[in-house]
Design a protein around this motif. Structure first.
Motif, mmCIF file in Angstrom:
data_model
loop_
_atom_site.group_PDB
_atom_site.id
_atom_site.type_symbol
_atom_site.label_atom_id
_atom_site.label_comp_id
_atom_site.label_asym_id
_atom_site.label_seq_id
_atom_site.Cartn_x
_atom_site.Cartn_y
_atom_site.Cartn_z
ATOM 1 N N ASN A 50 34.568 -3.778 -8.426
ATOM 2 C CA ASN A 50 35.018 -5.165 -8.559
ATOM 3 C C ASN A 50 36.186 -5.284 -9.523
ATOM 4 N N ALA A 54 39.903 -6.687 -8.673
ATOM 5 C CA ALA A 54 40.525 -7.814 -9.367
ATOM 6 C C ALA A 54 41.851 -7.402 -9.997
ATOM 7 N N ALA A 55 41.890 -6.167 -10.552
ATOM 8 C CA ALA A 55 43.134 -5.700 -11.175
ATOM 9 C C ALA A 55 44.235 -5.583 -10.130
ATOM 10 N N PHE A 56 43.925 -4.995 -8.987
ATOM 11 C CA PHE A 56 44.946 -4.865 -7.935
ATOM 12 C C PHE A 56 45.374 -6.240 -7.439
ATOM 13 N N THR A 58 45.554 -8.978 -9.123
ATOM 14 C CA THR A 58 46.514 -9.569 -10.052
ATOM 15 C C THR A 58 47.861 -8.846 -10.021
ATOM 16 N N ASP A 62 48.134 -11.115 -5.063
ATOM 17 C CA ASP A 62 47.516 -11.403 -3.772
ATOM 18 C C ASP A 62 46.078 -11.861 -4.016
ATOM 19 N N PRO A 63 45.712 -13.081 -3.682
ATOM 20 C CA PRO A 63 44.357 -13.549 -4.008
ATOM 21 C C PRO A 63 43.266 -12.954 -3.136
ATOM 22 N N LYS A 64 43.626 -12.204 -2.102
ATOM 23 C CA LYS A 64 42.583 -11.688 -1.205
ATOM 24 C C LYS A 64 41.623 -10.743 -1.926
ATOM 25 N N GLN A 66 40.488 -10.917 -4.941
ATOM 26 C CA GLN A 66 39.454 -11.639 -5.672
ATOM 27 C C GLN A 66 38.441 -12.255 -4.720
ATOM 28 N N VAL A 67 38.894 -12.654 -3.511
ATOM 29 C CA VAL A 67 37.950 -13.170 -2.522
ATOM 30 C C VAL A 67 36.956 -12.075 -2.133
ATOM 31 N N PHE A 68 37.470 -10.843 -1.996
ATOM 32 C CA PHE A 68 36.561 -9.736 -1.685
ATOM 33 C C PHE A 68 35.566 -9.511 -2.814
ATOM 34 N N VAL A 69 35.994 -9.725 -4.055
ATOM 35 C CA VAL A 69 35.051 -9.591 -5.171
ATOM 36 C C VAL A 69 33.901 -10.585 -5.029
ATOM 37 N N PHE A 70 34.213 -11.796 -4.570
ATOM 38 C CA PHE A 70 33.124 -12.773 -4.361
ATOM 39 C C PHE A 70 32.142 -12.275 -3.302
ATOM 40 N N PHE A 71 32.688 -11.721 -2.227
ATOM 41 C CA PHE A 71 31.783 -11.229 -1.187
ATOM 42 C C PHE A 71 30.928 -10.077 -1.707
#
Lengths: 108, 171
Positions: A50, A54-56, A58, A62-64, A66-71
Motif C-alpha cells: 500500500n 501511494a508513493a508511486f 504521488t 495519478d490518483p489511480k 490511491q484508489v487501488f489502496v482503498f480496494f
C-alpha cells in the motif's frame, strides 16, 4: 515557495522502505509459529505494498494508485474477518493456535 | 527553504526507522497483545508517511480501517480466546536459521532488483492528488464497478464470518 515531497526525497527511498517492510513481513511468517502473529505479518506485507502504491501515485501525479489502496484495504478487511473466524473455529476444535500443531492435527 | 528540506527529510527518516523498528518488534515480542500494539504503531508511522506524501484522506482512512477496525478485531480474538501466552514451546533453531537466511536473500534480491530500475518521474506539481475531490472523481467515474463489487465482497465476508463463528449444533 512550498516544495513538494517529490522534489525533496527520491522515490527510490520509498521503494527500499517498502522492500524492507515486505521482507520483515515474510520473515515473520517464516519465523513465528503463532497463527495470529502470522496474520499480522500478512497485514504488514499488505501495508508495504500500500505504501509503495501511494508513493508511486504521488510521484506520478495519478490518483489511480490511491484508489487501488482503498480496494486493497477493503480486501484486507474481508480477509482478516474471515481468517480470524476460521482461526476461532480451529481453536475450538484443536485447542491450539500453533500452526504446526494445527497441521499435525489435521493430517493425523 | 533549506530548513524545510531538512525538516522533511528528518521526518521521513524518523518515520521510516520508527516503522521498521516497530515491524521488527511485531515479529520478536513474545506476547501476541504486544505484537498487536507494535503493529498499531507501525500503522501510525505508515499513516505519517501518507501525510508526508500529500495523501491526507488516505491517511485518515488508513488509521480508521487498520488501527480502528482490524487491530481491534485482532485484540478481540486474542482476549476472547485468552491467547496471550507464548504458544511456541519448541524452538526449532534450524527452521529459524532458514527463516533468517530467506529473509536476507529476499531483501538483497528486492533491493538489487529495485536499484537498477530507472523511473521516469512527473514532478509538475500536481500536489492535490490525495485530496478527496480528485479521489472521489476517480473512484466514482473510472472505478465504479470495482467499488460496487467490493461492497458485495464485504457482504459475502460478513455472511461467511457469521456462519463460521456460529457454534455447530450437534445433530
Amino acid at each position: 515557495m512550498i516544495l513538494a515531497i517529490t522534489q525533496l526525497i527520491p522515490v527510490d527511498y520509498y521503494m527500499y522502505l517498502a522492500a524492507v517492510l515486505f521482507s520483515i513481513g515474510v520473515f515473520g511468517v517464516m519465523y513465528r509459529r503463532n497463527s495470529i502473529i502470522l496474520f499480522m505479518c500478512v497485514e504488514l506485507m499488505l501495508n508495504a505494498v500500500n505504501l509503495l502504491l501511494a508513493a508511486f501515485s504521488t510521484y506520478f501525479a495519478d490518483p489511480k494508485g490511491q484508489v487501488f489502496v482503498f480496494f486493497i484495504m477493503a480486501v484486507a478487511a474481508a480477509e482478516v474477518a474471515v481468517g480470524l473466524a476460521i482461526l476461532v473455529m480451529i481453536y475450538r476444535n484443536v485447542k491450539s493456535n500453533n500452526y504446526e500443531a494445527i497441521i499435525r492435527n489435521l493430517v493425523c | 527553504m533549506l530548513l524545510q528540506i531538512q525538516t522533511t527529510e528528518y521526518i521521513f527518516w524518523f518515520l521510516s526507522f520508527f516503522a521498521v523498528m516497530c515491524a521488527c518488534m511485531v515479529v520478536f515480542t513474545n506476547k501476541p497483545v504486544h505484537s498487536v500494539l507494535y503493529l498499531v504503531l507501525t500503522f501510525f508511522a505508515i499513516a505519517g508517511h501518507y501525510v508526508l506524501l500529500n495523501a491526507q484522506f488516505l491517511a485518515v482512512v488508513h488509521i480508521v480501517v487498520y488501527a480502528g477496525a482490524i487491530m481491534v478485531l485482532f485484540l478481540f480474538v486474542i482476549m476472547m480466546l485468552n491467547l496471550n501466552h507464548d504458544t511456541e514451546p519448541v524452538k526449532n533453531n534450524l527452521l529459524r536459521a532458514m527463516a533468517v537466511l530467506a529473509f536476507g536473500t529476499l531483501l538483497v534480491t528486492l533491493v538489487g532488483a529495485l536499484k537498477g530500475a530507472s523511473i521516469p518521474m512527473r514532478t509538475d506539481g500536481h500536489t492535490e492528488i490525495g485530496m478527496i475531490k480528485r479521489l472521489g472523481d476517480t473512484l466514482f467515474k473510472d472505478y465504479l464497478l470495482p467499488f460496487e463489487l467490493s461492497s458485495v465482497l464485504l457482504l459475502a465476508a460478513m455472511v461467511g464470518t457469521v456462519l463460521l463463528g456460529k457454534k455447530e449444533i450437534k445433530s
